[in-house]
Design an enzyme around this catalytic site. Structure first.
Site, PDB file in Angstrom:
ATOM      1  N   GLU A  39     -13.189 -29.392   4.275  1.00 36.97           N
ATOM      2  CA  GLU A  39     -14.004 -28.387   4.969  1.00 36.97           C
ATOM      3  C   GLU A  39     -15.411 -28.350   4.372  1.00 36.97           C
ATOM      4  OE1 GLU A  39     -14.916 -26.156   7.021  1.00 36.97           O
ATOM      5  OE2 GLU A  39     -13.188 -25.418   8.142  1.00 36.97           O
ATOM      6  N   ARG A 129      -8.959 -14.626   2.089  1.00 37.85           N
ATOM      7  CA  ARG A 129      -9.727 -15.558   1.262  1.00 37.85           C
ATOM      8  C   ARG A 129     -10.982 -15.964   2.006  1.00 37.85           C
ATOM      9  NH1 ARG A 129      -9.842 -20.625   3.239  1.00 37.85           N
ATOM     10  NH2 ARG A 129      -8.027 -21.411   4.367  1.00 37.85           N
ATOM     11  N   ASN A 131     -13.575 -18.403   3.640  1.00 36.08           N
ATOM     12  CA  ASN A 131     -13.475 -19.677   4.347  1.00 36.08           C
ATOM     13  C   ASN A 131     -14.882 -20.276   4.417  1.00 36.08           C
ATOM     14  OD1 ASN A 131     -11.606 -21.460   5.573  1.00 36.08           O
ATOM     15  ND2 ASN A 131     -12.389 -20.914   7.587  1.00 36.08           N
ATOM     16  N   ASN A 183     -15.336 -19.060  10.651  1.00 34.65           N
ATOM     17  CA  ASN A 183     -15.524 -20.499  10.566  1.00 34.65           C
ATOM     18  C   ASN A 183     -16.969 -20.924  10.740  1.00 34.65           C
ATOM     19  OD1 ASN A 183     -13.842 -22.695   9.833  1.00 34.65           O
ATOM     20  ND2 ASN A 183     -12.243 -21.812  11.106  1.00 34.65           N
ATOM     21  N   ASP A 235     -13.478 -24.959  15.148  1.00 38.07           N
ATOM     22  CA  ASP A 235     -13.493 -24.823  13.690  1.00 38.07           C
ATOM     23  C   ASP A 235     -14.958 -24.837  13.228  1.00 38.07           C
ATOM     24  OD1 ASP A 235     -12.919 -25.011  10.922  1.00 38.07           O
ATOM     25  OD2 ASP A 235     -10.992 -25.918  11.343  1.00 38.07           O
TER      26      ASP A 235
END
Ligand SMILES: *[C@@H]1O[C@H](CO)[C@@H](O)[C@H](O)[C@H]1NC(C)=O
Ligand SMILES: *[C@@H]1O[C@H](CO)[C@@H](O)[C@H](O)[C@H]1NC(C)=O
Ligand SMILES: *[C@@H]1O[C@H](CO)[C@@H](O)[C@H](O)[C@H]1NC(C)=O
Length: 327
Positions: A39, A129, A131, A183, A235
């Site tokens: 990511e 959490r 991202n 995202n 995403d």
């Protein structure tokens, strides 16, 4: 007259052939070995290298195209993003669990990332959490959170938020609440726009973005994944210098080029991995699209090359330089 028409027809055909050639000539190349959840790719033009994370492995990664060297080091928790710091080539802001941390890493394999400073913590007392995160064109860091995941692929709904890190106070200010999975982020500085995806709401959002305060307002949807028949969820993504978006589709094996003004797909770039997570432009001319993927077992095993980073060349477009965090 007839000759003239024939000539026009030839020219017309020639042009179509040329356009097709340009569109067909892109190439997808695997550049790294698989990770579990790649990511947050960031191209650092100062060192001509790509940084990215593998969230569940708790690792930060560096890939240098010139030498093909791929190095990594482990942090102390799941890491959602890595953004280099302006003026320092060995310092980074990383999002670890719920904390924004300033770390120092020399980029060498398994060389310890030293914690320099804890900048702030968000969503305290939750199992959320951090991202994806990224710096806006002015160097302000934006990052968001997501709800707890258990079992894999099942999330606590609307428990996350999008934050911007305040430079002066090192506090995180909430910009959007009730986010499912915070995202991708991309800015169109010329049009004072910010694009954003909460993977759970199946759209790409656009906000008016104020370059002086970093505030966002006037949310609209510019792309609908469901209406466009896209299998998978939005995403991470980025923007090219024509103002078109490049968005990754998790569970969709592709990156889409999208015109945010019409909400239409311009191109679909197939990636040989199902879980396509994020992308950014880089390379010496900012015309290579770097794409991260994942190899998480959600129902079925994702075999190599799933989880690798890929580069896409020959797209015929350019991106903007990635921005480092100004602390
Ligand atoms: C870096 O270390 C990992 C193990 O943590 C190893 O698999 C990899 O091959 C090493 N890469 C380099 C470039 O030495
Ligand atoms: C929000 O939209 C309104 C109405 O179109 C407009 O007047 C205003 O300037 C917009 N806000 C920003 C920050 O651009
Ligand atoms: C931007 O956000 C900050 C913090 O919420 C607020 O103090 C400020 O008034 C906002 N500015 C505008 C123009 O809305």
């Amino acid at each position: 007259m007839k000759m003239y028409n024939l000539l026009l027809l030839c020219l017309y055909n020639f042009e179509i052939t040329l356009c097709q050639d340009i569109e067909m000539s892109h190439k997808v190349t695997k550049i790294t070995e698989p990770v579990v959840l790649g990511e947050g790719p960031h191209w650092d033009e100062r060192v001509q290298a790509l940084y990215f994370v593998s969230i569940h492995e708790q690792t930060i990664h560096k890939y240098v195209p010139a030498t093909k060297e791929h190095t990594r080091t482990k942090l102390n928790g799941r890491v959602g993003f890595i953004v280099p710091v302006e003026g320092r080539t060995d310092q980074f802001v990383v999002g670890v669990e719920l904390k924004f941390l300033l770390v120092q890493w020399d980029g060498k394999n398994n060389s310890e990332a030293k914690l320099l400073k804890e900048l702030c913590e968000v969503d305290q007392q939750t199992k959320n959490r951090l991202n994806d995160g990224k710096a806006d064109p002015r160097g302000r860091l934006y990052a968001g959170t997501m709800g707890h995941e258990e079992p894999p692929g099942v999330f606590v709904q609307e428990a996350g938020s999008l934050f911007v890190l305040e430079r002066a106070s090192a506090r995180a200010r909430t910009l959007a609440a009730r986010v499912g999975i915070s995202n991708g982020l991309a800015w169109d500085e010329r049009n004072r726009a910010m694009y954003y995806v909460d993977s759970m709401d199946k759209h790409i959002r656009k906000y008016d973005w104020d370059p002086d305060t970093g505030n966002i307002s006037n949310m609209t949807y510019v792309f609908d994944f469901v209406k466009n028949g896209i299998a998978g969820v939005g995403d991470g993504g980025t923007i090219d210098t024509d103002g078109n978006l490049w968005w990754c589709v998790f569970d969709g094996s592709c990156v889409l080029q999208i015109d945010p003004n019409t909400g239409k797909v311009l191109r679909k770039i197939d990636i040989p991995a199902k879980q396509v997570t994020s992308c950014t432009f880089g390379g010496p001319n900012f015309d290579t699209l770097f794409v991260t993927t994942a190899s998480m077992t959600i129902g079925e095993e994702q075999k190599p090359p799933c989880g690798s980073c890929f580069m896409v060349t020959g797209l015929g477009v350019k991106g903007y330089p990635n921005v480092n965090v100004k602390l």
